[in-house]
Write an enzyme that holds these catalytic residues in place. Structure first.
Site, PDB file in Angstrom:
ATOM      1  N   SER A 286      21.407 -56.241  10.871  1.00  0.00           N
ATOM      2  CA  SER A 286      22.412 -55.694  10.114  1.00  0.00           C
ATOM      3  C   SER A 286      21.834 -55.550   8.854  1.00  0.00           C
ATOM      4  O   SER A 286      21.467 -56.608   8.126  1.00  0.00           O
ATOM      5  CB  SER A 286      23.449 -56.534  10.314  1.00  0.00           C
ATOM      6  OG  SER A 286      24.576 -56.142   9.503  1.00  0.00           O
TER       7      SER A 286
ATOM      8  N   TYR B 292      28.101 -64.470  10.180  1.00  0.00           N
ATOM      9  CA  TYR B 292      27.570 -63.230  10.974  1.00  0.00           C
ATOM     10  C   TYR B 292      26.256 -62.968  10.352  1.00  0.00           C
ATOM     11  O   TYR B 292      25.162 -62.661  11.153  1.00  0.00           O
ATOM     12  CB  TYR B 292      28.576 -62.252  10.893  1.00  0.00           C
ATOM     13  CG  TYR B 292      27.946 -60.997  11.476  1.00  0.00           C
ATOM     14  CD1 TYR B 292      27.974 -60.441  13.024  1.00  0.00           C
ATOM     15  CD2 TYR B 292      27.484 -59.994  10.836  1.00  0.00           C
ATOM     16  CE1 TYR B 292      27.487 -59.547  13.582  1.00  0.00           C
ATOM     17  CE2 TYR B 292      26.998 -58.495  11.480  1.00  0.00           C
ATOM     18  CZ  TYR B 292      27.065 -58.559  12.678  1.00  0.00           C
ATOM     19  OH  TYR B 292      26.601 -57.210  13.264  1.00  0.00           O
TER      20      TYR B 292
END
Length: 256
Positions: free
Chosen positions: A145, A158
């Site tokens: 990500s 995250y």
């Protein structure tokens, strides 16, 4: 139907919706026999039905990748059984995103996010990469990500798991590459699931201001990159992270 993944087998985790579904569909469209995996049998059946209707090969294997080595090994074994042969391509896509600030994140949430986002792909790769080595090669694609490398004020937990995944990508490339197993990652930017790109502006639009693309991406954009990494066209690509993020990490323009 294409032929870039003809006669290959693939397991895509978390492929009953969004990015994982797009990757599974793209792999099948290029000739791979795909194992669709996720927690929802109903959604899995819909994805498999769509792939088959388009002339592709797919089967669903339910799995709740909770981070235990047992759950990851069980998925690997059931996927191999339904395919009837070793897995050529593994996509570690399944993940969860509780986007909260650090002080509001409890220990249970911390452990659960690391279990799903890091431990599960770690032990799944441990099981499947060993088979790939014995079979003469394969391709593993991890989902990273953009927030792993560009800090944002919410979602530190995250982001740290995706940083771990990108680190594992490079380490696994060094570990398994000499045995013929290529390991790479795709790092998506702000991606909007299908069916959510109409009406009011998406909250993620603000994050893409000042980028060359100037807006949010689609699951298909990530799937195209995954197909390339899985194919022989990327035979000389090892340990890299392909940014599919509209230029978020690599370039900046003056926002209008």
């Amino acid at each position: 139907m294409g032929e870039r993944l003809e006669s290959k087998t693939a397991l895509v985790t978390g492929s009953t919706s969004n990015i994982g579904q797009a990757i599974a569909e793209a792999f099948a469209a290029e000739g791979a026999h795909v194992v669709v995996s996720g927690r929802s049998a109903e959604r899995g059946a819909r994805v498999v039905e769509g792939i088959r209707a388009a002339g592709g090969l797919a089967d669903f294997v339910p799995a709740d990748l909770d981070g235990s080595a047992r759950a990851s090994r069980d998925l690997a074994e059931r996927a191999r059984a339904i395919l009837g042969r070793p897995i050529d391509i593994l996509v570690n896509n399944a993940g969860i995103f509780p986007g909260d600030v650090t002080a509001a994140t409890d220990e249970e949430t911390f452990d659960r996010v690391y279990a799903v986002n890091v431990k599960a792909p770690f032990f799944l790769t441990a099981s499947i990469a060993a088979d790939m080595v014995r079979n003469g090669g394969g391709s593993i694609i991890n989902l990273g990500s953009w927030v792993a490398r560009l800090g944002v004020p919410v979602g530190a937990l995250y982001a740290s798991t995706k940083g771990a995944v990108e680190t594992l990508t490079r380490a696994w490339a060094a570990e398994f590459g000499p045995s013929g197993v290529r390991v790479n990652a795709v790092s998506p930017g702000v991606i909007v699931p299908r069916g959510e790109d109409g009406g009011d502006p998406h909250p993620g639009e603000i994050m893409m201001k000042g980028t060359p693309a100037g807006g949010i991406g689609t699951p298909d954009a990530v799937a195209h990159a995954a197909v390339w990494l899985a194919s022989d066209e990327a035979a000389f690509v090892h340990g890299t992270v392909v940014d599919v993020d509209g230029g978020r990490m690599g370039a900046a323009v003056i926002a209008a």
